[in-house]
Design a protein around this motif. Sequence first.
Motif, PDB file in Angstrom:
ATOM      1  N   GLU A 104       0.813  -1.213   0.000  1.00  8.23           N
ATOM      2  CA  GLU A 104       0.000   0.000   0.000  1.00  8.23           C
ATOM      3  C   GLU A 104       0.851   1.270   0.000  1.00  8.23           C
ATOM      4  N   ALA A 105       2.156   1.128   0.181  1.00 12.93           N
ATOM      5  CA  ALA A 105       3.019   2.305   0.258  1.00 12.93           C
ATOM      6  C   ALA A 105       3.221   2.960  -1.101  1.00 12.93           C
ATOM      7  N   ASN A 106       2.877   2.263  -2.178  1.00  5.85           N
ATOM      8  CA  ASN A 106       3.084   2.813  -3.520  1.00  5.85           C
ATOM      9  C   ASN A 106       1.781   2.715  -4.308  1.00  5.85           C
ATOM     10  N   PRO A 107       0.818   3.595  -4.041  1.00  9.24           N
ATOM     11  CA  PRO A 107      -0.489   3.488  -4.697  1.00  9.24           C
ATOM     12  C   PRO A 107      -0.511   4.014  -6.118  1.00  9.24           C
ATOM     13  N   ALA A 108       0.604   4.605  -6.602  1.00  8.95           N
ATOM     14  CA  ALA A 108       0.635   5.161  -7.958  1.00  8.95           C
ATOM     15  C   ALA A 108       0.539   4.040  -8.988  1.00  8.95           C
ATOM     16  N   ALA A 109       0.373   4.458 -10.252  1.00  6.31           N
ATOM     17  CA  ALA A 109       0.272   3.478 -11.334  1.00  6.31           C
ATOM     18  C   ALA A 109       1.517   2.602 -11.385  1.00  6.31           C
ATOM     19  N   ARG A 110       1.327   1.318 -11.579  1.00 13.31           N
ATOM     20  CA  ARG A 110       2.444   0.376 -11.583  1.00 13.31           C
ATOM     21  C   ARG A 110       3.096   0.327 -12.960  1.00 13.31           C
ATOM     22  N   VAL A 111       4.342  -0.030 -12.958  1.00 13.38           N
ATOM     23  CA  VAL A 111       5.086  -0.238 -14.197  1.00 13.38           C
ATOM     24  C   VAL A 111       5.433  -1.713 -14.265  1.00 13.38           C
ATOM     25  N   ARG A 112       5.000  -2.353 -15.322  1.00 16.31           N
ATOM     26  CA  ARG A 112       5.179  -3.796 -15.398  1.00 16.31           C
ATOM     27  C   ARG A 112       6.645  -4.206 -15.554  1.00 16.31           C
ATOM     28  N   ARG A 113       7.395  -3.484 -16.410  1.00 14.74           N
ATOM     29  CA  ARG A 113       8.788  -3.866 -16.655  1.00 14.74           C
ATOM     30  C   ARG A 113       9.704  -2.663 -16.513  1.00 14.74           C
ATOM     31  N   ARG A 114      10.900  -2.909 -15.976  1.00 18.85           N
ATOM     32  CA  ARG A 114      11.891  -1.856 -15.773  1.00 18.85           C
ATOM     33  C   ARG A 114      13.287  -2.431 -16.015  1.00 18.85           C
ATOM     34  N   ALA A 115      14.149  -1.629 -16.603  1.00 23.34           N
ATOM     35  CA  ALA A 115      15.571  -1.978 -16.741  1.00 23.34           C
ATOM     36  C   ALA A 115      16.369  -0.898 -16.038  1.00 23.34           C
ATOM     37  N   THR A 116      17.273  -1.314 -15.147  1.00 18.02           N
ATOM     38  CA  THR A 116      18.105  -0.373 -14.407  1.00 18.02           C
ATOM     39  C   THR A 116      19.565  -0.713 -14.620  1.00 18.02           C
ATOM     40  N   LEU A 117      20.358   0.315 -14.918  1.00 21.94           N
ATOM     41  CA  LEU A 117      21.768   0.133 -15.247  1.00 21.94           C
ATOM     42  C   LEU A 117      22.631   0.724 -14.144  1.00 21.94           C
ATOM     43  N   LEU A 118      23.532  -0.082 -13.609  1.00 21.48           N
ATOM     44  CA  LEU A 118      24.485   0.361 -12.608  1.00 21.48           C
ATOM     45  C   LEU A 118      25.908   0.261 -13.181  1.00 21.48           C
ATOM     46  N   PRO A 119      26.823   1.117 -12.739  1.00 26.19           N
ATOM     47  CA  PRO A 119      26.586   2.245 -11.830  1.00 26.19           C
ATOM     48  C   PRO A 119      25.857   3.380 -12.538  1.00 26.19           C
ATOM     49  N   GLY A 120      25.369   4.291 -11.788  1.00 25.74           N
ATOM     50  CA  GLY A 120      24.670   5.429 -12.372  1.00 25.74           C
ATOM     51  C   GLY A 120      23.187   5.401 -12.093  1.00 25.74           C
ATOM     52  N   GLY A 121      22.579   4.229 -12.176  1.00 27.39           N
ATOM     53  CA  GLY A 121      21.167   4.108 -11.842  1.00 27.39           C
ATOM     54  C   GLY A 121      20.199   4.553 -12.913  1.00 27.39           C
ATOM     55  N   ALA A 122      20.658   4.683 -14.172  1.00 28.61           N
ATOM     56  CA  ALA A 122      19.717   5.014 -15.249  1.00 28.61           C
ATOM     57  C   ALA A 122      18.651   3.934 -15.321  1.00 28.61           C
ATOM     58  N   THR A 123      17.405   4.344 -15.460  1.00 30.29           N
ATOM     59  CA  THR A 123      16.315   3.375 -15.439  1.00 30.29           C
ATOM     60  C   THR A 123      15.326   3.652 -16.567  1.00 30.29           C
ATOM     61  N   LEU A 124      14.843   2.603 -17.173  1.00 30.65           N
ATOM     62  CA  LEU A 124      13.936   2.695 -18.312  1.00 30.65           C
ATOM     63  C   LEU A 124      12.705   1.855 -18.028  1.00 30.65           C
ATOM     64  N   THR A 125      11.542   2.413 -18.286  1.00 27.74           N
ATOM     65  CA  THR A 125      10.300   1.680 -18.078  1.00 27.74           C
ATOM     66  C   THR A 125       9.533   1.581 -19.384  1.00 27.74           C
ATOM     67  N   GLY A 126       8.660   0.606 -19.454  1.00 28.93           N
ATOM     68  CA  GLY A 126       7.916   0.353 -20.679  1.00 28.93           C
ATOM     69  C   GLY A 126       6.905   1.444 -20.989  1.00 28.93           C
ATOM     70  N   ARG A 127       6.726   1.701 -22.286  1.00 26.78           N
ATOM     71  CA  ARG A 127       5.748   2.693 -22.736  1.00 26.78           C
ATOM     72  C   ARG A 127       4.664   2.053 -23.600  1.00 26.78           C
ATOM     73  N   GLY A 128       4.597   0.723 -23.588  1.00 23.30           N
ATOM     74  CA  GLY A 128       3.556   0.040 -24.345  1.00 23.30           C
ATOM     75  C   GLY A 128       3.731   0.123 -25.844  1.00 23.30           C
ATOM     76  N   LEU A 129       4.980   0.149 -26.319  1.00 22.77           N
ATOM     77  CA  LEU A 129       5.245   0.291 -27.746  1.00 22.77           C
ATOM     78  C   LEU A 129       5.193  -1.050 -28.458  1.00 22.77           C
ATOM     79  N   PRO A 130       4.865  -1.054 -29.742  1.00 19.66           N
ATOM     80  CA  PRO A 130       4.947  -2.302 -30.518  1.00 19.66           C
ATOM     81  C   PRO A 130       6.399  -2.658 -30.775  1.00 19.66           C
ATOM     82  N   ASP A 131       6.651  -3.851 -31.291  1.00 15.97           N
ATOM     83  CA  ASP A 131       8.015  -4.263 -31.607  1.00 15.97           C
ATOM     84  C   ASP A 131       8.646  -3.278 -32.579  1.00 15.97           C
ATOM     85  N   PRO A 132       9.938  -3.009 -32.428  1.00 13.50           N
ATOM     86  CA  PRO A 132      10.579  -2.054 -33.335  1.00 13.50           C
ATOM     87  C   PRO A 132      10.633  -2.592 -34.759  1.00 13.50           C
ATOM     88  N   ALA A 133      10.633  -1.665 -35.720  1.00 12.05           N
ATOM     89  CA  ALA A 133      10.707  -2.051 -37.129  1.00 12.05           C
ATOM     90  C   ALA A 133      12.083  -2.625 -37.453  1.00 12.05           C
TER      91      ALA A 133
END
Length: 396
Positions: free
Chosen positions: A241-270
């Motif tokens: 219950e501590a995070n009631p905001a919209a959930r993100v199904r998938r995430r990629a996080t890169l260390l060091p640095g902590g850059a993080t990418l979440t899904g935007r519901g895009l189709p497969d790339p061309a």
Amino acid sequence: MDVDTFRALLTDEGQAVLAAVSDPDPAAWPATLTALRWDHPAELVAAAVEQVRLRREAEAKFGADAQRMYFTHDGLDHASHREVAEYKLGRVLDEMGVVFLDVCHLGVGADALVLAWSHAVTAVDGDPLNIAVTTANAAALDGQSTMWIQQEDLTAYQPQGEAVFVDAVRPGAQEGGTDPRASAPSRAWALDTVRGLGAGAVRLGPDVLYGSVPEDCGADEAEWISREGEVQEVVLWWFGEANPAARVRRRATLLPGGATLTGRGLPDPAVRPPGRYLYEVDAAVVGAGLVAEVAEDVGGGVLDAALPACVTSDEAHTTPFATAYEITEVLPYAPAASGALLRGRGAGCPTVRQYGCAAEAAELGQHVAPGGRGEATVFLTRVAGEPTLLLVRPAG
């Protein structure tokens, strides 16, 4: 190493043997070992020697602390890198708002020890060796940490904390049951346990791809974490219950640095032919199935639908989620001719990055002379299904 031998290593005798075999000069070892074996059990001497070797290997994950810690082969192989463990602690602090945690299946206790920096942790495992190693590490690193360690059959364990963290990486933690040798919980048990409480995480191995995460597992998020371009682990998160905001199904996080990418519901790339630039996508992004997001960000597509790590574009972009190269030449796969071309340019021993062309890469290696001058990077991948060589240089 069994638990009795490990406990012997913690005695005064064991510590003396451990200190004696810690001489960094290999020339001193034969005489030292010969003398030790006259006065101490052979299994104790062997355990001490192995512990010294494991500590040296562990420095890559734990830094200077490794020289005070204790390890088993399996525990070290599967332990979270300290940087990854600290990152996960940050997510718990920022997004869960819990105080009392249960950590199940310990190994060497890497995650449990870090979580105990700021939380009250009950650490539970069914393997007496894991319990002994974690207890020793807790004493060696922080005797005042708020961690209680108990041995119990995990399949019968009922979590008492506000959140539960289950390590389902190690052998035995696969669908189908429990490995009695490692007392590892099955993945199904791990998912059911954390889902039932509604807060916590299940730690999975680095080879898990987004398509194999159960759709009905109930997790709020699946996160692929890489360090220096290599996926370390996959974490399924339940934030409660501590995070009631919209959930993100998938995430990629890169260390060091902590850059993080979440899904935007895009189709497969061309799929498209090589442009001026090649972007080698980070393995965490590939594992999380978020290559389409990177392709959109750089205005490109993939060279082959089955090999999403290679994105190409006509435009130069800076992104933390891929390494950018400028393509200088595109060549059909012809190992002898390509080897001669590279040698002629003074790049007799290039770095070959292959995607989907393992056999072709081995063949190319037979035609590339070692000891070439300078440096070169060559991508051997498939373009529209055909093996192709891309000669590249760093972008910018």
